[in-house]
Design a protein around this motif. Sequence first.
Motif, short mmCIF file in Angstrom:
data_model
loop_
_atom_site.label_atom_id
_atom_site.label_comp_id
_atom_site.label_asym_id
_atom_site.label_seq_id
_atom_site.Cartn_x
_atom_site.Cartn_y
_atom_site.Cartn_z
N GLU A 113 1.05 -0.93 -0.11
CA GLU A 113 0.04 -0.04 -0.11
C GLU A 113 1.13 1.45 -0.06
N LEU A 114 1.81 1.43 0.89
CA LEU A 114 3.21 2.01 0.27
C LEU A 114 3.53 2.56 -0.48
N GLY A 115 3.83 1.33 -2.03
CA GLY A 115 3.82 1.69 -2.92
C GLY A 115 5.50 0.76 -3.88
N PHE A 116 5.51 0.11 -1.89
CA PHE A 116 6.29 -1.22 -2.30
C PHE A 116 6.45 -2.01 -3.27
N ASN A 117 7.01 -2.49 -4.32
CA ASN A 117 6.78 -3.83 -5.13
C ASN A 117 6.73 -5.09 -4.51
N ILE A 118 6.37 -5.70 -3.88
CA ILE A 118 6.99 -6.99 -3.10
C ILE A 118 6.13 -8.36 -4.61
N PRO A 119 6.89 -9.00 -5.20
CA PRO A 119 6.43 -9.73 -6.53
C PRO A 119 6.13 -10.99 -6.02
N VAL A 120 6.80 -11.58 -5.22
CA VAL A 120 7.06 -12.56 -4.35
C VAL A 120 6.49 -12.41 -3.10
N THR A 121 4.95 -12.84 -2.32
CA THR A 121 4.77 -12.68 -1.12
C THR A 121 5.42 -14.34 -0.55
N PRO A 122 6.69 -13.19 0.46
CA PRO A 122 7.68 -14.25 1.14
C PRO A 122 6.75 -15.59 1.89
N ASP A 123 7.40 -16.88 2.12
CA ASP A 123 5.98 -18.39 2.72
C ASP A 123 7.16 -18.60 3.74
N GLY A 124 8.19 -17.72 4.14
CA GLY A 124 9.09 -18.11 5.28
C GLY A 124 9.89 -17.72 5.82
N ALA A 125 10.87 -18.01 6.95
CA ALA A 125 12.56 -17.00 7.62
C ALA A 125 11.13 -15.77 7.65
N PHE A 126 11.30 -14.30 8.30
CA PHE A 126 11.55 -13.60 9.14
C PHE A 126 11.03 -11.93 7.99
N TYR A 127 11.15 -12.25 6.83
CA TYR A 127 12.16 -11.25 5.61
C TYR A 127 11.20 -10.44 4.41
N VAL A 128 10.83 -9.57 3.92
CA VAL A 128 9.82 -8.90 2.94
C VAL A 128 11.29 -8.78 2.04
N TYR A 129 11.58 -9.12 0.50
CA TYR A 129 12.54 -8.48 -0.40
C TYR A 129 11.45 -7.84 -1.16
N ALA A 130 11.92 -6.61 -1.12
CA ALA A 130 11.11 -5.56 -1.86
C ALA A 130 11.60 -4.85 -2.79
N ASP A 131 11.10 -4.38 -4.11
CA ASP A 131 11.78 -4.39 -5.13
C ASP A 131 11.29 -2.03 -4.95
N CYS A 132 12.43 -1.61 -5.10
CA CYS A 132 11.92 -0.27 -4.40
C CYS A 132 12.78 0.59 -5.84
N SER A 133 12.88 0.08 -6.85
CA SER A 133 13.40 0.79 -7.94
C SER A 133 12.32 1.46 -8.82
N HIS A 134 11.26 1.78 -8.54
CA HIS A 134 9.79 3.04 -8.57
C HIS A 134 10.10 4.27 -7.73
N LEU A 135 10.88 3.83 -6.02
CA LEU A 135 10.80 5.11 -5.27
C LEU A 135 12.57 5.32 -5.19
N THR A 136 13.53 4.62 -5.85
CA THR A 136 15.11 5.21 -5.90
C THR A 136 15.79 4.96 -7.52
N LYS A 137 16.67 4.90 -7.62
CA LYS A 137 17.55 5.07 -8.46
C LYS A 137 18.94 4.17 -7.14
N ASP A 138 18.81 4.63 -6.61
CA ASP A 138 20.45 3.79 -5.63
C ASP A 138 19.40 3.67 -4.44
N ALA A 139 19.35 2.06 -3.88
CA ALA A 139 18.49 1.39 -2.76
C ALA A 139 19.91 1.55 -1.63
N ASP A 140 21.09 1.76 -1.55
CA ASP A 140 21.72 1.96 -0.76
C ASP A 140 21.71 3.93 -0.02
N ALA A 141 21.14 4.49 -1.27
CA ALA A 141 21.14 5.93 -0.86
C ALA A 141 19.93 6.21 0.16
#
Length: 389
Positions: free
Chosen positions: A307-335
Amino acid sequence: MEQHLAARLNHIAPFHVMELMKMAADLEADGRHLIHMGIGEPDFTAPPPVLEAAAKALTDGRLQYTSALGLPALRAAISDHYAQQFGVTVPASRIIVTAGASAALLLACATLVDVGKEVLMPDPCYPCNRHFVAAFEGKPKLIASGPEHRFQLSDDMVREHWGEHTGGVLLASPSNPTGTSIAQSELAKIIASVRERQGFTIVDEIYQGLTYDGKPLTALSLDDDVVVINSFSKYFNMTGWRLGWLVVPERIVPAVEKLAQNLFICASAIAQHAALACFAPETLTIYEARKAEFQRRRDYIVPALRELGFNIPVTPDGAFYVYADCSHLTKDADAFAKQVLNEAGVVIVPGQDFGPATAQSYVRLSYANSLENLQEAVARLKQFLHGQG
C-alpha cells in the motif's frame, strides 16, 4: 613492516550493511528512537525450558568438551525430530552438531569444495554463503534469479550454467534475503541433475521451521546424498548460543569429523545441553506459538508495504524477511536505505550485500519485531514517502 595478508581475502567482501548499523548506533547514542527492521534475528529469545536446562548443566558441571560430532543425546534428539516432524529417517550417525550454522557451512565447504571449483548459487543470496566458498578457494558463481523464479535457482538454470569446473550447488530454502522457498518438485529436479553430473548439493534449511503457507519440508526426504545445514538460531530462538547442525551422507562423516576436531574441537557444551530441551513437547508448543506470531506479522507487513508503494513481486512464505523492489522510488537502494534511516528513523537493508542482480533496486525488511513497532514503522515510512512526493 607491512604485514602480508592472504590473497583469499580479496575475494571476501565486507558487509556493507555494517556501515548502516554503525550509523544507526550513532543516531541512537544521540537519543534518536529507531525501529529496527534490518537485523536477521528473532526478537524472541530462548524460552524458559531451554534456560532451565542450561542452568542445570552449569549447576551439574557438565562443561567439558563433548565429542566433535556433538552430544549423542542431542544427535539422537535431532534424528527423532526429523522422524516426528517430517516423517524422514535420518540416523543420528549422519548428524554433526556444530558451532552455529556458519560452522556447519564451513565444514561442508571444507569437505566438498576443491580449489578453483565453481559453486552455483542464486543471486540474491545470503552473502556469507559465497564467502564460505571463497574461503576455501572455490569460485562462487552467482546466477541472477528473479521473482519469476521466486529468487531461487531452477533446474534449467543449473543445467545451463553447469560447466567443466562446476563442483556443486549451494541453495537456501527458505532464503535470506527473500523469505522464499524452492518448490519440492523443482528441488528434486535440481538434486537429480547435480547427481547426474557427480556434483554435490548443499541446502541451507536454517529457516525451515519458519514456513507459513504449508507444511515445512526437508531436502533429506528427496535424497540421502544431499548435505543439509540447520540451526538453533532462527526457529529455536538461540542466536547467541552459536549452535547448529549438519547432515551428511554416512560415507563422509569421518572426513567431516576430522575437520571438526581440528577446526572447532566441539560446539559449546552448555548450548548443547540446553538445546536438548528444545524438542520437549511443551517447548515445541512455545515455538509454534511464536511461529504463528511471525506469520501474523508477515500477514500485516506485506500488504502494508504494498500500500505504501513498494513492489513485492513474491509473497515470502518463510523466514522473517520481505524483499521489496524499490526501483520506482529510487535509483540507489543504498542511498534510499540511509535516507529512510536518517529521516524516518526506520532501519532497513539495501540489496547491495546480497548480490549484484538486485543491488540497487531492492531492500530487505525484517519483521522480527513486535507488531506495534511494525505498525509504527509503516506510519513513519508513509510520512517519509509522502514527503518525498
